[in-house]
Motif scaffolding. Structure first.
Motif, PDB file in Angstrom:
ATOM      1  N   GLU A 148       0.637  -2.370  -6.972  1.00  0.00           N
ATOM      2  CA  GLU A 148      -1.237  -2.350  -8.427  1.00  0.00           C
ATOM      3  C   GLU A 148      -1.797  -4.088  -7.308  1.00  0.00           C
ATOM      4  OE1 GLU A 148       1.431  -0.909  -9.918  1.00  0.00           O
ATOM      5  OE2 GLU A 148       0.318   0.765  -9.948  1.00  0.00           O
ATOM      6  N   GLY A 191       2.895   1.834  -3.076  1.00  0.00           N
ATOM      7  CA  GLY A 191       1.045   2.142  -4.408  1.00  0.00           C
ATOM      8  C   GLY A 191       1.286   0.832  -5.335  1.00  0.00           C
ATOM      9  N   ARG A 241      -9.028  -4.222   1.635  1.00  0.00           N
ATOM     10  CA  ARG A 241     -10.254  -3.595   1.563  1.00  0.00           C
ATOM     11  C   ARG A 241      -9.007  -2.321   0.989  1.00  0.00           C
ATOM     12  NH1 ARG A 241     -14.087  -0.793   4.181  1.00  0.00           N
ATOM     13  NH2 ARG A 241     -15.143  -0.394   1.994  1.00  0.00           N
ATOM     14  N   VAL A 242      -8.602  -2.045   1.623  1.00  0.00           N
ATOM     15  CA  VAL A 242      -7.428  -1.092   0.467  1.00  0.00           C
ATOM     16  C   VAL A 242      -7.002  -0.392  -0.253  1.00  0.00           C
ATOM     17  CG1 VAL A 242      -6.631   1.745   1.813  1.00  0.00           C
ATOM     18  CG2 VAL A 242      -7.709   0.553   3.941  1.00  0.00           C
ATOM     19  N   ILE A 280       1.143  -1.363  -0.176  1.00  0.00           N
ATOM     20  CA  ILE A 280      -0.012   0.259   0.153  1.00  0.00           C
ATOM     21  C   ILE A 280       1.395   0.817   0.198  1.00  0.00           C
ATOM     22  CG2 ILE A 280      -1.688   1.235   1.331  1.00  0.00           C
ATOM     23  CD1 ILE A 280      -2.890  -1.424   2.016  1.00  0.00           C
ATOM     24  N   THR A 288      -7.682   0.609  -8.301  1.00  0.00           N
ATOM     25  CA  THR A 288      -8.746   0.959  -9.163  1.00  0.00           C
ATOM     26  C   THR A 288      -7.826   1.474 -10.184  1.00  0.00           C
ATOM     27  OG1 THR A 288     -10.144   2.110  -7.182  1.00  0.00           O
ATOM     28  CG2 THR A 288     -10.764   1.528  -9.128  1.00  0.00           C
ATOM     29  N   ILE A 299      -8.933  -0.536  -2.834  1.00  0.00           N
ATOM     30  CA  ILE A 299      -9.893   0.306  -3.117  1.00  0.00           C
ATOM     31  C   ILE A 299      -8.387   0.850  -4.086  1.00  0.00           C
ATOM     32  CG2 ILE A 299     -10.806   1.989  -2.790  1.00  0.00           C
ATOM     33  CD1 ILE A 299     -12.192   0.694  -0.255  1.00  0.00           C
ATOM     34  N   MET A 300      -6.892   1.228  -3.623  1.00  0.00           N
ATOM     35  CA  MET A 300      -6.437   1.895  -3.518  1.00  0.00           C
ATOM     36  C   MET A 300      -5.820   1.927  -5.548  1.00  0.00           C
ATOM     37  SD  MET A 300      -5.449   4.186  -1.682  1.00  0.00           S
ATOM     38  CE  MET A 300      -7.194   4.134  -1.555  1.00  0.00           C
ATOM     39  N   SER A 333      -6.731  -0.246 -19.045  1.00  0.00           N
ATOM     40  CA  SER A 333      -7.276   1.092 -18.316  1.00  0.00           C
ATOM     41  C   SER A 333      -5.956   2.111 -18.976  1.00  0.00           C
ATOM     42  CB  SER A 333      -7.846   0.580 -16.622  1.00  0.00           C
ATOM     43  OG  SER A 333      -6.408   0.815 -16.308  1.00  0.00           O
ATOM     44  N   GLY A 334      -5.076   1.914 -19.186  1.00  0.00           N
ATOM     45  CA  GLY A 334      -4.237   2.745 -19.303  1.00  0.00           C
ATOM     46  C   GLY A 334      -3.377   2.924 -18.717  1.00  0.00           C
ATOM     47  N   LYS A 335      -2.985   1.785 -17.463  1.00  0.00           N
ATOM     48  CA  LYS A 335      -1.665   2.194 -16.878  1.00  0.00           C
ATOM     49  C   LYS A 335      -0.634   1.037 -17.721  1.00  0.00           C
ATOM     50  CE  LYS A 335      -2.797   1.858 -11.918  1.00  0.00           C
ATOM     51  NZ  LYS A 335      -3.289   1.678 -10.603  1.00  0.00           N
ATOM     52  N   THR A 336       0.636   1.730 -17.311  1.00  0.00           N
ATOM     53  CA  THR A 336       1.733   1.173 -18.727  1.00  0.00           C
ATOM     54  C   THR A 336       2.399   0.362 -17.485  1.00  0.00           C
ATOM     55  OG1 THR A 336       2.965   3.645 -18.044  1.00  0.00           O
ATOM     56  CG2 THR A 336       1.025   2.715 -20.609  1.00  0.00           C
TER      57      THR A 336
END
Lengths: 328, 328, 328, 328
Positions: free
Chosen positions: B192, B190, B321-322, B187, B328, B325-326, B216-219
């Motif tokens: 994925e 950051g 869960r966090v 977390i 997404t 959500i982070m 979704s565009g993440k490279t």
């Protein structure tokens, strides 16, 4: 200065290195200073072929000087190795009104630039950005100083646990063809042995040396190994060999890996990047092409790209002596 | 307080953790404060069997609070697992006039201490020192906070290069049985995706998720993997699997390894160590034994060693869960 | 969950703290997860009055989790303290279709939010972002853990030179009303004395203690002083006093200052920020208002803003004892 | 090599610098390598007069390469400035059978050594250890690279909060006579203005420049100021002046202070220290005296101490240009 440059492009290519963002920033700000338009090219030569350009002004590079990586991204581009690819690149540059380009990268990047210039006469200027410090014509390459510190800080941590447990660690650092990172990080971290691509220590001598070190009372050891060490064994094979031939040691392995490419650049790399960006733009403005910007004896210098890519900078033999003496 | 304690010993055992030196320092200084003699034991239980003792006063621990590792060294000791070994240890302690001992380590260390106490009634007090945070009866174990920050700083660097090159990295962090480091460092960095021993994500769901993320565009992506992740594949196997099943990604691997055990402790770990050392000595002075010192809700606590070793602290499901959500 | 929230705003206000960016990111990503629009407000309440808004989606917060400061910027806003100002703010929020707002800041920020809600019934949810750790209703405030580590790392460096030169340093850390930073950083850095706003040590006792310490053989000392220490003297006045009354010491001063507010957040602060952002958005979605999100015993909690602003969290007296024992 | 050296002493004197421990270690290990006895002198010249010596072997310097400060301690010694003092020093050295001495310090240290040698012909060899980089005859002094990075990291943190609050910060860095730290740390940290002792910008030009910068849209600014800047105002006076003459700015001050002297040395400083220690001992062995060891163009060099102390290394004017261009 001749005033032919109205628009300059900048790209980063090859393996990324800390300080690339600072170098882009410097190119952009120098252009702004001289009222030249500046264009960023995404993903190295790939972006040239895709006309993936972005206008950059002084503001757009705010806050990037201390960021690792390259916000323009980097890539290795096969298409640019073909005449067709380079044709497209040239057309895109011309269409965008670009008069010269600054190439931040290593020897692969410069080779591409040279070929491109030879075909189209397009002005190119190189900035050596690579952590390996393996480019002729500059005291140090951009990113090298940061990588050294990243490696040393990591090995300092490994030393803590090696010492607590009386262990022997093989620590692999980057450097496939040159041992600059290994020898400097090794001395800096107080490593007991340092294996570099330039010298074949021979595995038996390594084992003997470790045995002697053990007998002399040393209970833990760090052996720093460059990726391309001459013994020709990976750190894992080295561990296995020592496990079999040196029973007293508890041997572990650590591969520092890609973290050596990232991180906030050191002061040295930030200043170097700033100086190189200024010199690159001003050299293009002076009508020069096919040079690599560098520092020689800490003064700004230009080296023909042809020479820059010719050979690797040699390992300083004095450092090998120092390393030997330090680990008495 | 009863005044039976004239001399207290302290040792570090099991895997080392940042803050162990600070904890030794605290034990030593608390003894000095109460005018109790303090004795350091080298190399964990091994040193008990070899009577490898050193007298420690307030001065001898000067300058160690910010050092990684343990200057008393640590080891795993097979001899202490035998009744004969423990007999020797007991004799050595008695001969040296030692009245109680502080054991800094993990569950293996505590188990040894419990057996020892059950046989000889020798007062033992535990301090949970392990980066894994897998001990019942304390908010956090000593070294855990430092390890989290070491991991996050390393992943930050890897992120730089991942992002520059549009790559997917599998980063292995420590945690064979518990995912505390993985979920928090994941977390914090950051990441994925985060793979932990407590949850079986299933490799297909991982691949799907990475595909979705790409679309979704993440490279670039970071997947943090605990050593003992439930999918049961090493980071290298994960790379191979994704290489085969997800062609768009350029996949790399980084194993953070033993550097997570070293380094200067964070402020949290230094303060925690200081508090635990005081509590450990004062508890022995109060005639207590067989407890582990800890903090529960940030207040000093004592947990019977038997309970401490019983189970692993559970992963906080809220964090999973966090994490979902982070990313997404 | 009730589904009234279509659009949520977020702002940062008051003194900035590391982790604010991570908290904004979490609010934004949680909104994205629940398909709620998210709007960033620049410069705290100032931006509300100027309708200085920016639409934020999951992508716009990429790469901010590890950045210090707040990219939405912060400010203290006098206009919002007037009914006229708040009227404008309300109109701007309504016009923009915003249904609730997350306020990241300290007690001033929350007081403003409470008044605003009392006048317009507009849903507000607070996240405690301040390095001072002086807010009721949470184990720790956001940024506090990072500030502690920044302070400890700086004092570690000062200790190096203090020790080399046998000097006494007064080091001022932040904390006008509370000594949380001083006591923790002081213990963490192994300070000889720690002066906090909560306890009046008395300057004579300080001088006596330093004299005793000198006689016991200590040659260098660090005294950590909170800005608002009870003795009521600045570090410069303390230096002068000791210079006059303690001739054996070579005394120096260091004011750590604003660097304590910046820097990449620690893992703890990044995770805390991520958790708080989720909780804040979900609480607004549940129709709640006028709460501050926090962790109590490491579980997510809601505390009425009224209580949160009422008093400062008390200094843990145990830490003062630990500090006394450590500096025997 | 002549073989007259049987015993060599080493001391650190003057302001301490990161890397001094690494240099001591190198002197000690080089002596061990050549089977020369090595003696450490505590507290600089003070220890010479008090015969405060300690025998040092390869083991005694284990684990010091990455420690800031100097474990031999440093001091400024008035007694050594008198003929009587130097007589005692000479007698103590002779009595201890010492044949030569390595002096780690700055120009004050070297001046003392020169006088001492002129009176007694005692072999002395200097190693330039000072963060100020103000010694002739070496590319860089020991500790300078580390100090630059410490300053840049601190300013990075200050930048975070400056930017969040749209503030102007005056940040004072070390450098009473030379602006090396200011100009490099200033460029490295992306400062808007840099004030150095070598150039008088004039306070009006500073105010104008800040005004222009504000108008061009910059909302926050960092001005790096060397202690001895030519304008002749302290950072506090600068703040007051700007407060009066530039109303739009919220101005703050930060004095980095002594933390710049401490901290774990960078890889560069560790390697430099290792190289210098080898060269110093080997030069004494070769019968040389009154030289300072250094690197010129990254090759080991000897500069007569007389020249080394003569003047300060000049500021690189190119850096001032680069700084101007970067802050367009």
């Amino acid at each position: 200065m001749i005033d032919k440059m109205k628009k300059i492009a900048v790209l980063t290519s090859g393996g990324d290195a800390p300080g690339m963002n600072a170098a882009i920033r410097s190119v952009v700000r120098t252009c702004a200073y001289y009222k030249i338009d500046c264009v960023g090219v995404y993903r190295g030569y790939d972006g040239l072929l895709d006309a993936d350009f972005v206008a950059l002004d002084a503001r757009s590079v705010r806050g990037v000087i201390n960021k690792g990586g390259t916000f323009l991204k980097s890539a290795r581009c096969k298409r640019f190795m073909t005449p067709e690819g380079r044709k497209i690149a040239y057309d895109n540059l011309t269409k965008a009104g670009i008069d010269g380009i600054v190439l931040i990268g290593g020897d692969g990047t410069f080779t591409g630039g040279l070929v491109f210039n030879s075909e189209y006469g397009f002005p190119v200027m190189g900035i050596p950005g690579t952590i390996d410090n393996d480019i002729n014509g500059t005291d140090r390459t951009l990113g090298y100083d940061t990588a050294l510190n990243t490696a040393v800080e990591a090995i300092d941590k490994i030393r803590d646990t090696a010492h607590s447990h009386d262990r022997l660690f093989f620590v692999e650092v980057m450097g496939r063809d040159v041992g600059h990172i290994a020898i400097n990080a090794g001395i800096g971290a107080g490593a007991e042995e340092i294996l570099v691509p330039e010298e074949d220590m021979g595995i038996d001598r390594l084992v003997e040396s470790l045995e002697r070190s053990k007998k002399s009372g040393k209970t833990s050891s760090i052996v720093v190994v460059a990726e391309g060490d001459k013994i020709g064994k990976s750190v894992f094979e080295l561990k296995d060999y020592v496990d079999e031939n040196l029973e007293e040691y508890d041997v572990r392995v650590s591969v520092l890996g890609h973290m050596q490419r990232g991180g906030s650049p050191t002061c040295y790399d930030r200043v170097l990047a700033s100086r190189m960006g200024v010199k690159a733009v001003e050299s293009l403005m002076e009508g020069k092409s096919n040079y690599m910007v560098g520092t020689i004896h800490d003064k700004m210098s230009l080296t023909p790209l042809e020479e820059a890519i010719k050979g690797k900078t040699k390992l300083n033999k004095e450092l090998i002596r120092v390393s030997d003496i330090m680990t008495t």
